[in-house]
Motif scaffolding. Structure first.
Motif, PDB file in Angstrom:
ATOM      1  N   ASP A  38       0.800  -1.227   0.000  1.00  0.00           N
ATOM      2  CA  ASP A  38       0.000   0.000   0.000  1.00  0.00           C
ATOM      3  C   ASP A  38       0.833   1.279   0.000  1.00  0.00           C
ATOM      4  O   ASP A  38       0.279   2.367   0.091  1.00  0.00           O
ATOM      5  CB  ASP A  38      -0.968   0.013   1.185  1.00  0.00           C
ATOM      6  N   GLY A  39       2.163   1.162  -0.079  1.00  0.00           N
ATOM      7  CA  GLY A  39       2.998   2.357  -0.143  1.00  0.00           C
ATOM      8  C   GLY A  39       3.299   3.005   1.193  1.00  0.00           C
ATOM      9  O   GLY A  39       3.891   4.091   1.229  1.00  0.00           O
ATOM     10  N   THR A  40       2.913   2.374   2.297  1.00  0.00           N
ATOM     11  CA  THR A  40       3.233   2.911   3.623  1.00  0.00           C
ATOM     12  C   THR A  40       4.752   3.037   3.776  1.00  0.00           C
ATOM     13  O   THR A  40       5.493   2.120   3.427  1.00  0.00           O
ATOM     14  CB  THR A  40       2.659   2.000   4.722  1.00  0.00           C
ATOM     15  N   ILE A  41       5.189   4.190   4.294  1.00  0.00           N
ATOM     16  CA  ILE A  41       6.613   4.445   4.494  1.00  0.00           C
ATOM     17  C   ILE A  41       6.894   4.466   5.998  1.00  0.00           C
ATOM     18  O   ILE A  41       6.296   5.247   6.736  1.00  0.00           O
ATOM     19  CB  ILE A  41       7.037   5.791   3.880  1.00  0.00           C
ATOM     20  N   LYS A  42       7.792   3.613   6.437  1.00  0.00           N
ATOM     21  CA  LYS A  42       8.189   3.569   7.842  1.00  0.00           C
ATOM     22  C   LYS A  42       9.659   3.928   7.927  1.00  0.00           C
ATOM     23  O   LYS A  42      10.490   3.354   7.214  1.00  0.00           O
ATOM     24  CB  LYS A  42       7.950   2.183   8.431  1.00  0.00           C
ATOM     25  N   ARG A  43       9.993   4.885   8.801  1.00  0.00           N
ATOM     26  CA  ARG A  43      11.377   5.338   8.913  1.00  0.00           C
ATOM     27  C   ARG A  43      11.844   5.326  10.358  1.00  0.00           C
ATOM     28  O   ARG A  43      11.068   5.608  11.273  1.00  0.00           O
ATOM     29  CB  ARG A  43      11.528   6.761   8.367  1.00  0.00           C
ATOM     30  N   ALA A  44      13.132   5.028  10.518  1.00  0.00           N
ATOM     31  CA  ALA A  44      13.814   5.198  11.797  1.00  0.00           C
ATOM     32  C   ALA A  44      14.735   6.405  11.642  1.00  0.00           C
ATOM     33  O   ALA A  44      15.632   6.401  10.797  1.00  0.00           O
ATOM     34  CB  ALA A  44      14.620   3.956  12.152  1.00  0.00           C
ATOM     35  N   TYR A  45      14.460   7.441  12.437  1.00  0.00           N
ATOM     36  CA  TYR A  45      15.249   8.670  12.381  1.00  0.00           C
ATOM     37  C   TYR A  45      16.240   8.719  13.531  1.00  0.00           C
ATOM     38  O   TYR A  45      15.920   8.325  14.659  1.00  0.00           O
ATOM     39  CB  TYR A  45      14.343   9.901  12.480  1.00  0.00           C
ATOM     40  N   SER A  65      19.681   9.607  19.735  1.00  0.00           N
ATOM     41  CA  SER A  65      18.430   8.897  19.986  1.00  0.00           C
ATOM     42  C   SER A  65      17.778   8.503  18.668  1.00  0.00           C
ATOM     43  O   SER A  65      17.900   9.209  17.663  1.00  0.00           O
ATOM     44  CB  SER A  65      17.466   9.773  20.792  1.00  0.00           C
ATOM     45  N   VAL A  66      17.076   7.382  18.666  1.00  0.00           N
ATOM     46  CA  VAL A  66      16.411   6.903  17.455  1.00  0.00           C
ATOM     47  C   VAL A  66      14.905   6.816  17.707  1.00  0.00           C
ATOM     48  O   VAL A  66      14.461   6.309  18.746  1.00  0.00           O
ATOM     49  CB  VAL A  66      16.945   5.517  17.029  1.00  0.00           C
ATOM     50  N   ILE A  67      14.130   7.345  16.773  1.00  0.00           N
ATOM     51  CA  ILE A  67      12.671   7.323  16.861  1.00  0.00           C
ATOM     52  C   ILE A  67      12.097   6.816  15.544  1.00  0.00           C
ATOM     53  O   ILE A  67      12.811   6.730  14.539  1.00  0.00           O
ATOM     54  CB  ILE A  67      12.093   8.724  17.164  1.00  0.00           C
ATOM     55  N   GLU A  68      10.823   6.490  15.543  1.00  0.00           N
ATOM     56  CA  GLU A  68      10.182   5.994  14.335  1.00  0.00           C
ATOM     57  C   GLU A  68       9.005   6.877  13.943  1.00  0.00           C
ATOM     58  O   GLU A  68       8.295   7.415  14.796  1.00  0.00           O
ATOM     59  CB  GLU A  68       9.693   4.558  14.525  1.00  0.00           C
ATOM     60  N   SER A  69       8.812   7.019  12.636  1.00  0.00           N
ATOM     61  CA  SER A  69       7.666   7.746  12.072  1.00  0.00           C
ATOM     62  C   SER A  69       7.151   6.966  10.871  1.00  0.00           C
ATOM     63  O   SER A  69       7.928   6.275  10.193  1.00  0.00           O
ATOM     64  CB  SER A  69       8.060   9.158  11.636  1.00  0.00           C
ATOM     65  N   VAL A  70       5.861   7.114  10.604  1.00  0.00           N
ATOM     66  CA  VAL A  70       5.236   6.370   9.508  1.00  0.00           C
ATOM     67  C   VAL A  70       4.340   7.301   8.709  1.00  0.00           C
ATOM     68  O   VAL A  70       3.642   8.148   9.276  1.00  0.00           O
ATOM     69  CB  VAL A  70       4.393   5.186  10.049  1.00  0.00           C
ATOM     70  N   LEU A  71       4.369   7.168   7.384  1.00  0.00           N
ATOM     71  CA  LEU A  71       3.430   7.872   6.504  1.00  0.00           C
ATOM     72  C   LEU A  71       2.527   6.838   5.856  1.00  0.00           C
ATOM     73  O   LEU A  71       3.003   5.929   5.170  1.00  0.00           O
ATOM     74  CB  LEU A  71       4.156   8.682   5.430  1.00  0.00           C
ATOM     75  N   MET A  72       1.217   6.997   6.077  1.00  0.00           N
ATOM     76  CA  MET A  72       0.241   6.020   5.603  1.00  0.00           C
ATOM     77  C   MET A  72      -0.671   6.627   4.538  1.00  0.00           C
ATOM     78  O   MET A  72      -1.448   7.534   4.842  1.00  0.00           O
ATOM     79  CB  MET A  72      -0.596   5.508   6.787  1.00  0.00           C
ATOM     80  N   PRO A  73      -0.592   6.157   3.304  1.00  0.00           N
ATOM     81  CA  PRO A  73      -1.501   6.633   2.257  1.00  0.00           C
ATOM     82  C   PRO A  73      -2.764   5.763   2.214  1.00  0.00           C
ATOM     83  O   PRO A  73      -2.691   4.544   2.424  1.00  0.00           O
ATOM     84  CB  PRO A  73      -0.668   6.451   0.976  1.00  0.00           C
ATOM     85  N   TYR A  74      -3.892   6.384   1.947  1.00  0.00           N
ATOM     86  CA  TYR A  74      -5.164   5.663   1.849  1.00  0.00           C
ATOM     87  C   TYR A  74      -5.799   5.913   0.487  1.00  0.00           C
ATOM     88  O   TYR A  74      -5.570   6.957  -0.138  1.00  0.00           O
ATOM     89  CB  TYR A  74      -6.120   6.097   2.968  1.00  0.00           C
TER      90      TYR A  74
END
Length: 258
Positions: free
Chosen positions: A104-111, A117-126
């Motif tokens: 589905d093109g969801t993008i998951k990143r570890a910044y 420090s490392v954090i996670e963010s996600v972009l979810m297309p619908y």
């Protein structure tokens, strides 16, 4: 932590490991809110106030994060800003890894942040056109929910308002460059948002004011911190509240989460 929406689950493809980092000592212009940016432009950069408006238009309306591409700004000033170590987005030092779902093109990143420090963010297309960013509010989490990997990591620190905002702003810039826009933001990444209340609310206001995301399309999730819920109810920004339940009765719920 609250469970992610089902559409947000990326495929099991191996994450692509990236090593893109900002040089040390950079100053992130994007970390400044509207008033602070105007003050910085006038007092520190010795430019007229309208330059701040031009910068905002390039960053938030057009998604440009390279000064050299801001063509209505004086060429010398663009060069000077880069040479002074100014950046757009340098609050996040780099991308550790990225995973894109083939389904589905969801993008998951570890910044990686500037202190490591490392954090996670996600972009979810619908399919209905929504573009939703799921962002973190803490590095680690102190709530200790037994079903949550972040909860088992333990708490490292609160994220600053700028670090929270930049996660959403980065996705917004990318979408703007391809003619789309960020429509929703959910605070359902790493951490308990209401435990970092002031920074979360400041970031939420900037997401609303500068990225153009409607307040009702900003969702703050919590395991159920009562004091934070009360403060949120009194806040003039009418965001949406999501309470993570996971069980139907208090006894069962208390066995797996606070």
């Amino acid at each position: 932590r609250p469970a992610k929406p089902s559409a947000a689950k990326p495929s099991a493809a191996k994450p692509k490991v990236l090593r893109q980092k900002q040089p040390p000592g950079v100053f992130d212009v994007g970390s400044l809110d509207r008033q602070a940016l105007e003050t910085f432009v006038v007092d520190d950069l010795k430019q007229p106030k309208f330059r701040a408006k031009q910068l905002r238009e390039w960053i938030y309306d057009k998604g440009i994060d390279d000064f050299t591409n801001m063509t209505n700004l004086p060429a010398k000033w663009r060069t000077d800003m880069s040479e002074r170590g100014l950046t757009i987005g340098g609050t996040i030092a780099g991308t550790r890894a990225e995973q894109i779902s083939q389904r589905d093109g969801t993008i998951k990143r570890a910044y990686e942040l500037r202190d490591g420090s490392v954090i996670e963010s996600v972009l979810m297309p619908y399919n209905d056109g929504r573009r939703t960013a799921c962002i973190s509010s803490q590095a680690g989490c102190g709530m200790g929910c037994t079903f949550c990997a972040t909860g088992q990591m333990g708490f490292s620190r609160h994220l600053t308002a700028a670090e929270i905002f930049e996660q959403a702003s980065r996705f917004s810039r990318e979408l703007r460059r391809r003619g789309e826009r960020l429509s929703n933001v959910v605070f359902m990444g790493m951490g308990e948002p209401l435990a970092n209340y002031n920074n979360v609310i400041e970031a939420a206001r900037r997401i609303h004011d500068e990225l153009g995301v409607g307040a009702r399309h900003i969702t703050i999730s919590t395991v159920g911190l009562a004091r934070g819920i009360e403060k949120l109810a009194d806040d003039p920004l009418p965001v949406t509240l999501a309470v993570s339940l996971h069980q139907a009765d208090d006894e069962s719920r208390s066995a797996i989460m606070p």
